[in-house]
Each structure stands twice: as C-alpha cells, then as structure tokens.
Design an enzyme around this catalytic site. Structure first.
Site, PDB file in Angstrom:
ATOM      1  N   HIS A  82     -19.399  14.337   9.103  1.00  0.00           N
ATOM      2  CA  HIS A  82     -19.059  13.720   7.831  1.00  0.00           C
ATOM      3  C   HIS A  82     -17.799  14.368   7.302  1.00  0.00           C
ATOM      4  O   HIS A  82     -17.679  15.595   7.268  1.00  0.00           O
ATOM      5  CB  HIS A  82     -20.187  13.919   6.810  1.00  0.00           C
ATOM      6  CG  HIS A  82     -19.808  13.415   5.448  1.00  0.00           C
ATOM      7  ND1 HIS A  82     -19.906  12.086   5.102  1.00  0.00           N
ATOM      8  CD2 HIS A  82     -19.286  14.051   4.373  1.00  0.00           C
ATOM      9  CE1 HIS A  82     -19.462  11.940   3.867  1.00  0.00           C
ATOM     10  NE2 HIS A  82     -19.086  13.100   3.397  1.00  0.00           N
ATOM     11  N   ASP A 161     -29.465   6.660  -3.728  1.00  0.00           N
ATOM     12  CA  ASP A 161     -28.103   7.172  -3.879  1.00  0.00           C
ATOM     13  C   ASP A 161     -27.176   6.082  -4.407  1.00  0.00           C
ATOM     14  O   ASP A 161     -26.343   6.346  -5.273  1.00  0.00           O
ATOM     15  CB  ASP A 161     -27.557   7.713  -2.553  1.00  0.00           C
ATOM     16  CG  ASP A 161     -26.095   8.115  -2.702  1.00  0.00           C
ATOM     17  OD1 ASP A 161     -25.829   8.999  -3.539  1.00  0.00           O
ATOM     18  OD2 ASP A 161     -25.229   7.521  -2.044  1.00  0.00           O
ATOM     19  N   ARG A 168     -23.624   7.349 -12.109  1.00  0.00           N
ATOM     20  CA  ARG A 168     -22.767   8.530 -12.278  1.00  0.00           C
ATOM     21  C   ARG A 168     -21.324   8.121 -12.528  1.00  0.00           C
ATOM     22  O   ARG A 168     -20.620   8.717 -13.336  1.00  0.00           O
ATOM     23  CB  ARG A 168     -22.835   9.411 -11.022  1.00  0.00           C
ATOM     24  CG  ARG A 168     -24.128  10.197 -10.905  1.00  0.00           C
ATOM     25  CD  ARG A 168     -24.279  10.788  -9.519  1.00  0.00           C
ATOM     26  NE  ARG A 168     -23.194  11.657  -9.150  1.00  0.00           N
ATOM     27  CZ  ARG A 168     -22.762  11.873  -7.914  1.00  0.00           C
ATOM     28  NH1 ARG A 168     -23.369  11.277  -6.893  1.00  0.00           N
ATOM     29  NH2 ARG A 168     -21.762  12.672  -7.666  1.00  0.00           N
ATOM     30  N   SER A 183     -25.939  13.543  -2.761  1.00  0.00           N
ATOM     31  CA  SER A 183     -25.534  12.165  -2.470  1.00  0.00           C
ATOM     32  C   SER A 183     -25.090  12.047  -1.002  1.00  0.00           C
ATOM     33  O   SER A 183     -25.568  11.194  -0.248  1.00  0.00           O
ATOM     34  CB  SER A 183     -24.402  11.781  -3.428  1.00  0.00           C
ATOM     35  OG  SER A 183     -23.746  10.625  -3.003  1.00  0.00           O
ATOM     36  N   LYS A 187     -27.662  10.584   2.671  1.00  0.00           N
ATOM     37  CA  LYS A 187     -27.309   9.538   3.638  1.00  0.00           C
ATOM     38  C   LYS A 187     -27.306  10.091   5.065  1.00  0.00           C
ATOM     39  O   LYS A 187     -27.693   9.410   6.009  1.00  0.00           O
ATOM     40  CB  LYS A 187     -25.945   8.938   3.261  1.00  0.00           C
ATOM     41  CG  LYS A 187     -26.041   8.087   1.990  1.00  0.00           C
ATOM     42  CD  LYS A 187     -24.693   7.661   1.449  1.00  0.00           C
ATOM     43  CE  LYS A 187     -23.977   8.764   0.741  1.00  0.00           C
ATOM     44  NZ  LYS A 187     -23.010   8.392  -0.267  1.00  0.00           N
TER      45      LYS A 187
HETATM   46  N1  URA Z   1     -19.232  10.868  -1.645  1.00  0.00           N
HETATM   47  C1  URA Z   1     -20.534  10.495  -1.818  1.00  0.00           C
HETATM   48  O1  URA Z   1     -21.116   9.852  -0.953  1.00  0.00           O
HETATM   49  N2  URA Z   1     -21.152  10.872  -2.937  1.00  0.00           N
HETATM   50  C2  URA Z   1     -20.565  11.586  -3.918  1.00  0.00           C
HETATM   51  O2  URA Z   1     -21.195  11.902  -4.901  1.00  0.00           O
HETATM   52  C3  URA Z   1     -19.201  11.967  -3.743  1.00  0.00           C
HETATM   53  C4  URA Z   1     -18.559  11.596  -2.581  1.00  0.00           C
END
Ligand code: URA
Length: 441
Positions: A82, A161, A168, A183, A187
């Site tokens: 990631h 999320d 948010r 967050s 994933k």
């Molecule tokens: N990328 C995400 O997936 N979530 C966040 O909160 C910030 C960057």
C-alpha cells in the site's frame, strides 16, 4: 450501550472497549446510529486520540463490517502493498509484476485517486479496454491463470470505512492518525493480505509533510497489522520531488513498461527494487529471500532483464486490455500538445517542488477534484531533472502534455516557481528515510 455515553467517555479522554467500538461501527454501518453522533465521536477521537488496543479494535471492526476476502485457494501466503500516495508513484505497476515473476501470486484490490494524481486503477484504465471492475469469481480466475490481478475495490470491502470517510471529509476529522491508519488498514485486512509492505510517502508531494508525522503514521499502521497477526514492514520514502520522470496516467503506464524492460529512470527503478525485495522478504519461507541485500540484487537482475514484463502483459490481456499498447507504448493515449520547459539559468537544481508539479498535472485534467470528475488519461508532465543535477541555461527540464491551450497555460503558471537553482553543489535527495520493521514493534 448508548452512543451519547461513548461520546462523553472519549471526550473526557477515556479509552473505549472492544465491545463499545463494535457497537458504534456495527450500529453506524447498519444505519442505526445517526451521523451527528458519529461525527461527535470522530471529533472526540480527533482531539483525544486512541491507544494501540483501541486503534486495532477499530480497524478490525471496520474490516469485518463487510466481506473478508479469503485468498487461500489462490496462494498460501497473500502479499500486498500500500502506498500512501505520492506524485509520480506508479510503483505498483512495476513492483507487482516483478514479485509475480518470482512465482509469488498477486491478487490486489487498489483504489482510485482523489486529488493531484490518479490511483493505480485509474492508471491501468489508460490501457484501452482494461477492466478493473471484476466480479469476485473473475478476480480469482485471473489471479489463478496469470499469477497476478489488480482490480478496483468492491463496495462490500470495509463498508464502514466508506461511510466514515465520507463523514470525516465534511467534519474536519480526516487528519487524525488513528482514523487514517484504521481507514487504510481496515481495507488491507479485509482484502485478505497475510503480509503487507507499506510505502509511506513523506514530503511536499505527500499527505505527510514531515518525517516525524510519516514515521508515527507508519508505526501506527504497522502496529495494527502486527496486532492483527499480519507480517508488516513500512518504508518511509521521499516525495519532495516527483518519483521517476512521468506524472499523469498514460505517461506513468509508459514509464512502468519502460522500467519493466530495464529502461526506467534510475530513482524509480531503485524504488521498485526495494518495494519488491521487501515484499519477497515477507512472502519467503525459511532462508528464501530472508537476506535483503541478496534479494535486492536478484530483483534488480530480473528487472534489468525485462523478464517481469510478461506478467503485466498477461494481466492486461486477461482483464480485457489492449496488449499492443504495452508492446508499443506509442499506442497509449497521447495528448494533442507538447510544450517543453527549459532551464532558466545554469547551476545545480536545488528543488523541484512535487506539489507544484502535482497541481499543474491536476490543472491539465490528469486527476480528480471531485469523485465525479472524468480523468484525461493522456495528459501529464515529464520531469527530466532531479535535485542535485547540474544544468546549463536552456537545458530541457520538463515536457508538458496537454489537450488544450487553456489548461496548458494554467499548468505553466503552476510550474512557474516549481524549480529552484543554486550556484553551489546540491546533495541529491534520498529515496528512503528509513524503515519501520513490524518484527520490532
Ligand atoms: N487514505 C485512506 O484510505 N484513508 C484515510 O483516512 C486517508 C488516506
């Protein structure tokens, strides 16, 4: 359990228990808790933070709010990566085929970009016909047949999320370390990874501007993974200047193909070698790939040989893309206009401001300002110089690829102050600022 009590508890600086966190995540995902209460709790988290146990419990609850992908029929050990996102970051397009060429299957779900540059799936959509919207059955079939698949994230992956992120975004609670880390990691956990290499970007072209912030985020994300039973490593990589030469979707695909042929820019080539070597270290068993220095050399050899390109080609074909555009990158989308930017003066390059390049690329239409925006895959900027290079006045520094005069002018204005010069020698920027090793957390 009552949501108002949870809000008060967090507001007053007390930790939430696992069942309290589950209550709020499950209730919000099911539509049983109103936005205003969740927004209040998010703001309390923003100010009070979360401890390690709370952060991992939050991440797990979010991951388990939807489907948890089980990749055990595809591979014994699922390796993922990631990137927190940086200007010119097309590493997945190279590192993933590279790892797959070592016989390690890659089954990856990637996001789209919002903001200056596109995400991996946006880049892949520069290839005519390439389908990122695969059903789970297709995703598994391509992974099994080709050893590599990259698809868009499905809506059923960590739905909590998606809901929380939207809230948010409009309540001033994005920039909270536990919320960002949970967050991202929710994933990753839901996508079935056993081992995860995090590429946390730091600098002007990244979300995290200082090394302290980036290191703290990397540690939090790696801790979440370790506590959830995953193997973790986080690289802290510099994006004060763009990574590689190309910024913009089709240009980045072309650069990825060149790099897979062993003809990529040196900085980007090295970056991909490092990410791939770290992925192999996690995926290896026993002595296999345990020695990072040896693995780097092995990976470098494969990248130089061009052998990993075949894996990208296989995947493009299996996902409906036009392979001839990979065989001949001139067939990728091309912009109508090309404008060369030359060095204003002689000297050493002291800075190439990645954020300026990113905004200029966005002005050309390569990224989205809102989720609904259409991306122009052909446009972008090639940046041929690096910090520390000596240039003479008039040397070619950049080529801007635009589709109309208006956006070209706006991009050139953005680029106006992007390059700084120095009369004395300038040290090149480091590619990496350090590593957070999950074994040490
Ligand atoms: N990328 C995400 O997936 N979530 C966040 O909160 C910030 C960057």
């Amino acid at each position: 359990m009552r949501m108002d009590r949870l809000i008060e508890q967090k507001r007053d600086g007390h930790a939430l228990t696992e069942s309290e966190i589950r209550f709020f995540i499950d209730g919000y995902t099911a539509g049983q808790i109103p936005d205003y209460q969740v927004a209040a709790l998010l703001m309390a988290i923003y100010f009070q933070g979360m401890n390690r146990a709370e952060t991992v419990n939050l991440t797990r609850a979010m991951a388990e709010s939807g489907d948890m992908l089980d990749l055990s029929d595809i591979c014994d050990y699922a390796i993922d990566k990631h990137s927190s996102g940086g200007v010119g970051d097309k590493t997945s397009l190279v590192a993933l085929p590279l790892v797959a060429s070592f016989g390690v299957p890659i089954a990856k779900m990637s996001g789209r970009g919002l903001g200056p540059t596109g995400g991996t799936v946006d880049k892949l959509e520069s290839i005519s016909g390439f389908n990122v919207n695969l059903s789970e059955a297709e995703f598994r079939r391509v992974a099994r047949d080709c050893g590599i698949v990259i698809a868009g994230q499905t809506k059923s992956l960590a739905p909590a999320d998606g809901l929380l992120y939207a809230l948010r975004d409009v309540t001033g609670t994005v920039a909270s370390r536990p919320l960002i880390a949970s967050s991202i990691m929710s994933k990753k956990l839901a996508a079935g990874a056993s081992g995860i290499v995090l590429d946390v970007k730091v600098g002007r072209g990244a979300f995290m501007k200082t090394l302290e912030e980036a290191r703290a985020l990397a540690r939090t994300m790696a801790q979440i993974g370790v506590d959830a039973g995953r193997d973790m490593v986080a690289l802290l990589s510099d994006v004060n200047q763009p990574l590689g030469v190309a910024v913009g979707n089709a240009l980045e695909v072309a650069e990825a193909v060149k790099t897979l042929r062993g003809e990529g820019p040196a900085d980007f080539h090295r970056h991909c070698v490092e990410v791939a070597a770290q992925m192999l270290r996690l995926a290896g068993t026993g002595e296999r790939w345990a020695e990072l220095e040896e693995t780097r050399a092995e990976v470098d050899q494969v990248l130089k040989s061009g052998a990993a390109l075949e894996h990208l080609q296989r995947m493009v074909k299996a996902q409906g893309g036009d392979v001839s555009q990979i065989e001949d990158i001139r067939k990728l989308p091309q912009a109508r206009l090309r404008y060369n930017v030359h060095a204003r003066q002689s000297g050493a390059i002291a800075a190439i401001l990645a954020d300026r390049v990113a905004w200029a690329t966005l002005s050309l239409g390569a990224g989205r300002r809102t989720k609904e925006d259409e991306i122009d895959h052909a446009v972008g900027i090639e940046v041929f110089a690096n910090v520390g290079d000596e240039v003479a006045a008039g040397d070619l520094l950049m080529t801007v690829h635009a589709n109309d005069d208006g956006s070209l002018q706006t991009a050139l204005e953005e680029l106006g102050g992007a390059v700084a010069y120095s009369a004395s020698a300038v040290e090149p920027l480091p590619l990496f600022h350090g590593v957070v090793d999950g074994r040490e957390l």
